[in-house]
Design a protein around this motif. Structure first.
Motif, short mmCIF file in Angstrom:
data_model
loop_
_atom_site.label_atom_id
_atom_site.label_comp_id
_atom_site.label_asym_id
_atom_site.label_seq_id
_atom_site.Cartn_x
_atom_site.Cartn_y
_atom_site.Cartn_z
N ALA A 1 0.83 -1.20 0.00
CA ALA A 1 0.00 0.00 0.00
C ALA A 1 0.86 1.25 0.00
CB ALA A 1 -0.94 -0.01 1.20
N TYR A 2 1.95 1.23 0.78
CA TYR A 2 2.77 2.44 0.87
C TYR A 2 3.63 2.66 -0.37
CZ TYR A 2 0.86 3.33 5.36
OH TYR A 2 -0.02 3.63 6.35
N TYR A 23 -3.44 -5.24 -5.46
CA TYR A 23 -4.05 -5.28 -4.13
C TYR A 23 -5.53 -5.59 -4.23
CZ TYR A 23 -4.23 -4.32 0.85
OH TYR A 23 -4.37 -4.46 2.20
N ASP A 32 -10.51 -1.94 4.92
CA ASP A 32 -9.10 -2.27 5.14
C ASP A 32 -8.28 -0.98 5.00
OD1 ASP A 32 -6.96 -4.69 4.94
OD2 ASP A 32 -6.37 -3.02 3.64
N ASP A 34 -5.13 -0.42 4.54
CA ASP A 34 -4.18 -0.41 3.43
C ASP A 34 -4.91 -0.21 2.10
OD1 ASP A 34 -1.94 -0.67 5.03
OD2 ASP A 34 -1.89 -2.86 4.86
N TRP A 35 -6.07 -0.83 1.94
CA TRP A 35 -6.84 -0.65 0.71
C TRP A 35 -7.27 0.80 0.58
CZ3 TRP A 35 -7.33 -1.89 -3.92
CH2 TRP A 35 -8.50 -1.72 -4.66
N THR A 37 -5.63 3.29 1.75
CA THR A 37 -4.39 4.01 1.38
C THR A 37 -4.20 3.96 -0.13
OG1 THR A 37 -3.38 3.48 3.51
CG2 THR A 37 -1.88 4.02 1.70
N ARG A 59 -10.24 6.38 6.15
CA ARG A 59 -9.01 5.86 6.75
C ARG A 59 -8.80 6.47 8.13
NH1 ARG A 59 -3.13 6.96 5.44
NH2 ARG A 59 -2.11 5.09 6.18
#
Length: 169
Positions: A1-2, A23, A32, A34-35, A37, A59
């Motif tokens: 994600a990052y 992803y 989620d 990360d999702w 993000t 988020r």
């Protein structure tokens, strides 16, 4: 994600799209972090300010109190022409404490965003105050001079603004 965050910051939107596809194939939950993000990065690349704001706020709901996510929301509010909201968020952040993940020179982004929001609100005295805070925080001298000159110009002191710019050396 990052990886998507770094890629969006570098304008590598094809990489952001690749991360989104990979992803997304994992079938992540819509909540989620990360999702979300990845969705924020995708929206940034698409200049979809409303989606950027929506995903970032979702988020933040998953990560209450996250200073990083708050900062990202504040930056994104420019695209929605909501500088008053951005000022409220940015004034709640302490760059020395809350943005410690940024190198000292990188914190100039915080100051620039805050000053620009004051400028958009036509609060040139507050913008000039940000320039003084920048100087006290040893922010980039060039950025500090720019913010100070812009505030002075907004206050109708064009000659003083030009003198500040002439003094950059």
């Amino acid at each position: 994600a990052y990886v998507s965050v770094a890629a969006a910051g570098l304008g590598r939107c094809a990489l952001v799209d690749s991360v989104r596809q990979d992803y997304g194939a994992l079938r992540p939950s819509p909540t989620d972090a990360d999702w979300l993000t990845v969705q924020v990065s995708t929206a940034r690349c698409a200049s979809d300010h409303a989606e950027h704001n929506r995903a970032a706020r979702e988020r933040l709901a998953l990560m209450p109190g996250s200073r990083f996510v708050s900062f990202i929301i504040a930056i994104g509010l420019h695209g929605l022409n909501r500088p008053g909201e951005a000022v409220a968020i940015l004034n709640d952040l302490d760059p020395a404490r809350d943005l410690g993940w940024l190198p000292h020179r990188g914190r100039t982004l915080y100051w620039y965003e805050l000053a620009t929001d004051h400028h958009l609100l036509r609060d040139f005295r507050a913008e000039r105050g940000v320039a003084e805070r920048m100087r006290q925080a040893s922010a980039s001298p060039l950025a500090t001079a720019y913010v100070r000159a812009r505030a002075l110009a907004g206050l109708g002191a064009g000659d003083s603004a030009l003198a500040v710019l002439d003094g950059i050396g």
